[in-house]
Design a protein around this motif. Structure first.
Motif, PDB file in Angstrom:
ATOM      1  N   THR A  15     -71.341  45.690 -28.634  1.00 47.53           N
ATOM      2  CA  THR A  15     -70.738  44.939 -29.833  1.00 47.53           C
ATOM      3  C   THR A  15     -69.491  45.367 -30.423  1.00 47.53           C
ATOM      4  O   THR A  15     -68.942  44.839 -31.262  1.00 47.53           O
ATOM      5  CB  THR A  15     -71.917  45.089 -30.895  1.00 47.53           C
ATOM      6  N   LYS A  16     -69.024  46.510 -29.882  1.00 43.65           N
ATOM      7  CA  LYS A  16     -67.531  46.899 -30.175  1.00 43.65           C
ATOM      8  C   LYS A  16     -66.453  46.129 -29.431  1.00 43.65           C
ATOM      9  O   LYS A  16     -65.194  46.430 -29.718  1.00 43.65           O
ATOM     10  CB  LYS A  16     -67.445  48.520 -29.927  1.00 43.65           C
ATOM     11  N   CYS A  17     -66.905  45.426 -28.839  1.00 43.74           N
ATOM     12  CA  CYS A  17     -65.929  44.284 -27.924  1.00 43.74           C
ATOM     13  C   CYS A  17     -65.699  43.081 -28.809  1.00 43.74           C
ATOM     14  O   CYS A  17     -66.600  42.434 -29.388  1.00 43.74           O
ATOM     15  CB  CYS A  17     -66.355  44.165 -26.586  1.00 43.74           C
ATOM     16  N   SER A  18     -64.342  42.746 -28.830  1.00 42.55           N
ATOM     17  CA  SER A  18     -63.927  41.668 -29.954  1.00 42.55           C
ATOM     18  C   SER A  18     -64.365  40.063 -29.132  1.00 42.55           C
ATOM     19  O   SER A  18     -64.331  39.265 -29.781  1.00 42.55           O
ATOM     20  CB  SER A  18     -62.483  41.497 -30.100  1.00 42.55           C
ATOM     21  N   ASN A  19     -64.768  40.288 -27.777  1.00 48.91           N
ATOM     22  CA  ASN A  19     -65.347  39.250 -27.174  1.00 48.91           C
ATOM     23  C   ASN A  19     -66.627  38.961 -27.157  1.00 48.91           C
ATOM     24  O   ASN A  19     -67.258  38.055 -26.690  1.00 48.91           O
ATOM     25  CB  ASN A  19     -64.784  39.138 -25.728  1.00 48.91           C
ATOM     26  N   HIS A  20     -67.534  39.912 -27.831  1.00 47.13           N
ATOM     27  CA  HIS A  20     -68.927  39.898 -28.071  1.00 47.13           C
ATOM     28  C   HIS A  20     -69.395  38.622 -28.982  1.00 47.13           C
ATOM     29  O   HIS A  20     -68.744  38.431 -30.050  1.00 47.13           O
ATOM     30  CB  HIS A  20     -69.423  41.137 -28.572  1.00 47.13           C
ATOM     31  N   ALA A  21     -70.157  38.018 -28.547  1.00 45.90           N
ATOM     32  CA  ALA A  21     -70.732  36.692 -29.247  1.00 45.90           C
ATOM     33  C   ALA A  21     -71.516  37.010 -30.610  1.00 45.90           C
ATOM     34  O   ALA A  21     -72.284  37.875 -30.403  1.00 45.90           O
ATOM     35  CB  ALA A  21     -71.493  35.769 -28.342  1.00 45.90           C
ATOM     36  N   GLU A  22     -71.119  36.412 -31.695  1.00 47.78           N
ATOM     37  CA  GLU A  22     -71.748  36.999 -32.701  1.00 47.78           C
ATOM     38  C   GLU A  22     -73.325  36.330 -33.036  1.00 47.78           C
ATOM     39  O   GLU A  22     -73.438  35.102 -32.512  1.00 47.78           O
ATOM     40  CB  GLU A  22     -70.909  36.585 -34.075  1.00 47.78           C
ATOM     41  N   GLY A  23     -74.200  37.186 -33.313  1.00 45.58           N
ATOM     42  CA  GLY A  23     -75.547  36.808 -33.386  1.00 45.58           C
ATOM     43  C   GLY A  23     -76.431  36.706 -31.992  1.00 45.58           C
ATOM     44  O   GLY A  23     -77.454  36.223 -31.955  1.00 45.58           O
ATOM     45  N   GLY A  24     -75.871  37.352 -30.878  1.00 45.37           N
ATOM     46  CA  GLY A  24     -76.507  37.518 -29.788  1.00 45.37           C
ATOM     47  C   GLY A  24     -75.927  38.482 -28.894  1.00 45.37           C
ATOM     48  O   GLY A  24     -74.815  38.761 -28.815  1.00 45.37           O
ATOM     49  N   ASP A  25     -76.802  38.825 -27.763  1.00 47.15           N
ATOM     50  CA  ASP A  25     -76.193  39.856 -26.537  1.00 47.15           C
ATOM     51  C   ASP A  25     -75.424  38.917 -25.589  1.00 47.15           C
ATOM     52  O   ASP A  25     -76.006  38.971 -24.359  1.00 47.15           O
ATOM     53  CB  ASP A  25     -77.434  40.646 -26.120  1.00 47.15           C
ATOM     54  N   TYR A  26     -74.509  38.226 -25.660  1.00 47.77           N
ATOM     55  CA  TYR A  26     -73.817  37.581 -24.710  1.00 47.77           C
ATOM     56  C   TYR A  26     -72.034  37.461 -24.900  1.00 47.77           C
ATOM     57  O   TYR A  26     -71.780  38.199 -26.033  1.00 47.77           O
ATOM     58  CB  TYR A  26     -73.902  35.996 -24.845  1.00 47.77           C
ATOM     59  N   CYS A  27     -71.335  37.154 -23.968  1.00 49.20           N
ATOM     60  CA  CYS A  27     -70.092  37.383 -23.929  1.00 49.20           C
ATOM     61  C   CYS A  27     -69.439  35.917 -24.615  1.00 49.20           C
ATOM     62  O   CYS A  27     -70.099  34.967 -24.163  1.00 49.20           O
ATOM     63  CB  CYS A  27     -69.411  37.450 -22.943  1.00 49.20           C
ATOM     64  N   ALA A  28     -68.449  35.856 -25.446  1.00 47.50           N
ATOM     65  CA  ALA A  28     -67.941  34.295 -26.061  1.00 47.50           C
ATOM     66  C   ALA A  28     -66.966  33.880 -24.911  1.00 47.50           C
ATOM     67  O   ALA A  28     -66.434  32.935 -25.038  1.00 47.50           O
ATOM     68  CB  ALA A  28     -67.390  34.506 -27.302  1.00 47.50           C
ATOM     69  N   LEU A  29     -66.506  34.687 -23.842  1.00 50.82           N
ATOM     70  CA  LEU A  29     -65.479  34.394 -22.964  1.00 50.82           C
ATOM     71  C   LEU A  29     -66.059  33.218 -21.922  1.00 50.82           C
ATOM     72  O   LEU A  29     -67.502  33.347 -21.729  1.00 50.82           O
ATOM     73  CB  LEU A  29     -64.711  35.479 -22.435  1.00 50.82           C
ATOM     74  N   SER A  30     -65.203  32.401 -21.286  1.00 48.06           N
ATOM     75  CA  SER A  30     -65.852  31.588 -20.404  1.00 48.06           C
ATOM     76  C   SER A  30     -65.865  32.027 -19.087  1.00 48.06           C
ATOM     77  O   SER A  30     -66.608  31.855 -18.183  1.00 48.06           O
ATOM     78  CB  SER A  30     -64.958  30.099 -20.269  1.00 48.06           C
ATOM     79  N   GLN A  31     -65.171  33.288 -18.803  1.00 48.89           N
ATOM     80  CA  GLN A  31     -65.128  34.124 -17.592  1.00 48.89           C
ATOM     81  C   GLN A  31     -64.687  35.654 -18.075  1.00 48.89           C
ATOM     82  O   GLN A  31     -64.274  35.646 -19.035  1.00 48.89           O
ATOM     83  CB  GLN A  31     -64.467  33.669 -16.469  1.00 48.89           C
ATOM     84  N   ILE A  32     -65.248  36.555 -17.374  1.00 50.41           N
ATOM     85  CA  ILE A  32     -64.824  37.720 -17.280  1.00 50.41           C
ATOM     86  C   ILE A  32     -64.173  38.530 -16.052  1.00 50.41           C
ATOM     87  O   ILE A  32     -64.066  37.871 -14.862  1.00 50.41           O
ATOM     88  CB  ILE A  32     -65.754  38.850 -17.918  1.00 50.41           C
ATOM     89  N   LYS A  33     -63.317  39.689 -16.208  1.00 51.08           N
ATOM     90  CA  LYS A  33     -63.108  40.299 -15.026  1.00 51.08           C
ATOM     91  C   LYS A  33     -63.718  41.443 -14.833  1.00 51.08           C
ATOM     92  O   LYS A  33     -63.367  42.350 -15.805  1.00 51.08           O
ATOM     93  CB  LYS A  33     -61.484  40.327 -15.186  1.00 51.08           C
ATOM     94  N   VAL A  34     -64.300  41.842 -13.607  1.00 48.99           N
ATOM     95  CA  VAL A  34     -64.733  43.212 -13.525  1.00 48.99           C
ATOM     96  C   VAL A  34     -63.857  43.881 -12.428  1.00 48.99           C
ATOM     97  O   VAL A  34     -63.517  43.337 -11.275  1.00 48.99           O
ATOM     98  CB  VAL A  34     -66.336  42.978 -12.950  1.00 48.99           C
ATOM     99  N   GLY A  35     -63.699  45.289 -12.764  1.00 50.14           N
ATOM    100  CA  GLY A  35     -62.946  46.114 -11.799  1.00 50.14           C
ATOM    101  C   GLY A  35     -63.665  47.250 -11.800  1.00 50.14           C
ATOM    102  O   GLY A  35     -64.721  47.811 -12.303  1.00 50.14           O
ATOM    103  N   THR A  36     -62.769  48.305 -11.397  1.00 47.82           N
ATOM    104  CA  THR A  36     -63.359  49.938 -11.006  1.00 47.82           C
ATOM    105  C   THR A  36     -61.830  50.790 -11.323  1.00 47.82           C
ATOM    106  O   THR A  36     -60.899  50.240 -11.108  1.00 47.82           O
ATOM    107  CB  THR A  36     -63.899  50.082  -9.748  1.00 47.82           C
TER     108      THR A  36
END
Length: 55
Positions: A15-36
């Motif tokens: 929830t501390k991410c600005s891309n977090h969808a308000e009102g649910g445990d989802y991302c509001a972006l259409s895609q994300i990048k995962v790295g290491t």
């Protein structure tokens, strides 16, 4: 970005991410990048959501 538009393909509880969808445990972006941050990742804790933006 419309933060009420849930991407039901990307679950997220950060929830501390600005891309977090308000009102649910989802991302509001259409895609994300995962790295290491590791040279040889072996655990889940070695991976990062590189789309994270602090709220």
């Amino acid at each position: 970005m419309d933060k009420t538009n849930f991407n039901h393909s990307i679950k997220c509880s950060v929830t501390k991410c600005s891309n977090h969808a308000e009102g649910g445990d989802y991302c509001a972006l259409s895609q994300i990048k995962v790295g290491t941050h590791e040279m040889n990742p072996k655990d889940i804790k070695c991976t990062d959501c590189e789309s994270f933006v602090t709220r």
